[in-house]
Structures are given as C-alpha cells and as structure tokens.
Design a protein around this motif. Structure first.
Motif: not given
Length: 260
Positions: A46-47, A13-14, A6-7, A9-11, A49-51
């Motif tokens: 993280f998912k 996508e950011i 998840d982390y 994927e988060f970084t 938070y990203l949303n």
C-alpha cells in the motif's frame, strides 16, 4: 500486523489528499479493489501504491473516479418513483415550497427525474431540488445536464422528448425550465452537514451499500437531521434501515421512511 498498519495509513492519506473517506467504506471491498489495481501495476504494498499515486497525477485522477459512485440513470426502478408520487400531494399541502434533497446525486439524473415528475404531474406545486455529491466532475455534469441514450433505459420516450433538447443522435440536454429548479453542491454525506434541515423529501439510493456500519450510522443521522417532521426518506430498493426509530424515522414501505 504491518499490512494492517500500511492499509490504515493508506486510507488516512487518501482521505487527506482527496476527501474520499475510504476508512469508512467496507474494508474487505476496498482492499479487494485496491489490491487488484496494484497487481496490474506490479505493486506489492500500500505504501508503494500511495507513492505511485502521489507522483502520478493522472493515476490519482483515475483512482478518484473509481471510488466515487456514479452509476446513474433517469427513472431508475420506475415502479418506485410511481410509488413516491403518491406521497407528494400530502407533503406539498403544508409548505410554501416542496424542498427535495438528492443525497449522493452523482451526475444529476435522480434530481432531474424528480423535477420531471413534479413538472409533469404536479404543475401547481412550487418546488426546488438540491443535489449533493463529493465528486466535482460529476457535479459539473449535473449542472450542464447533458446525457447520452444510456441514461434513458427506464424513461418514457414522451418525457425525454418533452423535457430535453436533442443535441445530437446520442446526446440530450435537460431544458432550462427544469434546471432553474435545481442547485448542485459539493459535500460529504458522511462527514459533512446537509444543505438544509427542512426537506420534505430526501432521496439517498444505492449509496450506503458501499459504507461500513459506522459510516451508515452517520449518513442516516445526517439524512434524518435534514428532514422536517413528516418528511420522507426514499432509499434504494434493496436497502433497509434497521431499528429506524433511533434515527427518528418510521418504516412506511420497503424503501420509504418517515421522519417522526
């Protein structure tokens, strides 16, 4: 481990959304900061938070500001700038124009500091300064050149009076005769290319401390590629380039390296 996936994927996508390469920053620092902000919002993954960031533009803007490094002031560590002055006559000797690069220039205080030094102590030297940063808002501030008193904690009063126009009790604007020697550009120190490859002086101070080893390698390679042979790289007072020779650099002092 799902959390690690998840982390990652988060970084990624950011980076796609903002061009901020969190995946190249020190993971423990990024995780600590991000999870703290998540906890304030009651967000657990993280998912999620990203949303939240993607659906809340104001929150995304705040997030970007937190991850672009804009701590800056004029003549930060003034004794180091005193030392830098000693190298300028030699560097200027064999060039038609002294070319200076402020890498990670933030709101422009470092670039303008060098310009003031050149105007004040080296009146006969023709020069131009390029500033590069990833943060568009910071670059707009640099181009405008308006600063509050907080930026002048290390600057001599007579230099402020000489090179700034006073706009109000707490605001000063750099004079046009300094501005005309500067160019501010958007760019990425890690993944992008430097604006030129013939700089005499490159300043990159208190920036790479936020990066992991892989990112540091890329930054120092890019900075070295931006210097002409004999040019100098000026780093932060506490920063060290280990095995500088692999970047075609040699140690000169605790914060100065020369391109060889």
């Amino acid at each position: 481990m799902d959390d690690q996936k998840d982390y990652k994927e988060f970084t990624e996508e950011i980076f796609r959304l903002t061009n901020i390469p969190l995946h190249l920053y020190r993971e423990n620092q990024v995780r600590r900061r991000v999870t703290l902000w998540m906890s304030f919002l009651g967000i657990k993954t993280f998912k999620e938070y990203l949303n939240y960031l993607k659906s809340t533009p104001k929150a995304m803007d705040e997030f970007k500001k937190k991850f672009t490094i804009n701590v800056s002031e004029f003549f930060r560590n003034p004794e180091l700038f005193e030392e830098l002055r000693k190298y300028i006559p030699n560097l200027a000797k064999n060039t038609d124009m002294l070319r200076v690069y402020s890498a990670g220039c933030s709101v422009g205080a470092e670039a303008y500091t060098v310009a003031i030094i050149l105007e004040e102590y080296f009146k006969d030297i023709n020069y131009h300064i390029w500033g590069l940063d990833i943060d568009e808002e910071a670059l707009e501030k640099a181009k405008l050149g308006v600063y509050t008193q907080d930026f002048f904690k290390s600057a001599k009063r007579e230099l402020i009076d000489k090179y700034f126009n006073k706009l109000s009790e707490n605001e000063y604007q750099i004079k046009d005769k300094i501005k005309e020697h500067t160019t501010f550009l958007k760019g990425d120190l890690i993944l992008g290319k430097p604006p030129r490859s013939d700089f005499d002086i490159v300043l990159c101070r208190n920036v790479v401390i936020y990066f992991d080893e892989e990112a540091k390698e890329k930054v120092y390679t890019n900075l070295s590629n931006s210097l002409k042979t004999g040019g100098i790289l000026f780093v932060g007072a506490t920063e060290r380039i280990f095995n500088a020779r692999r970047f075609s650099l040699e140690y000169v002092s605790s914060f100065i390296y020369r391109k060889v």
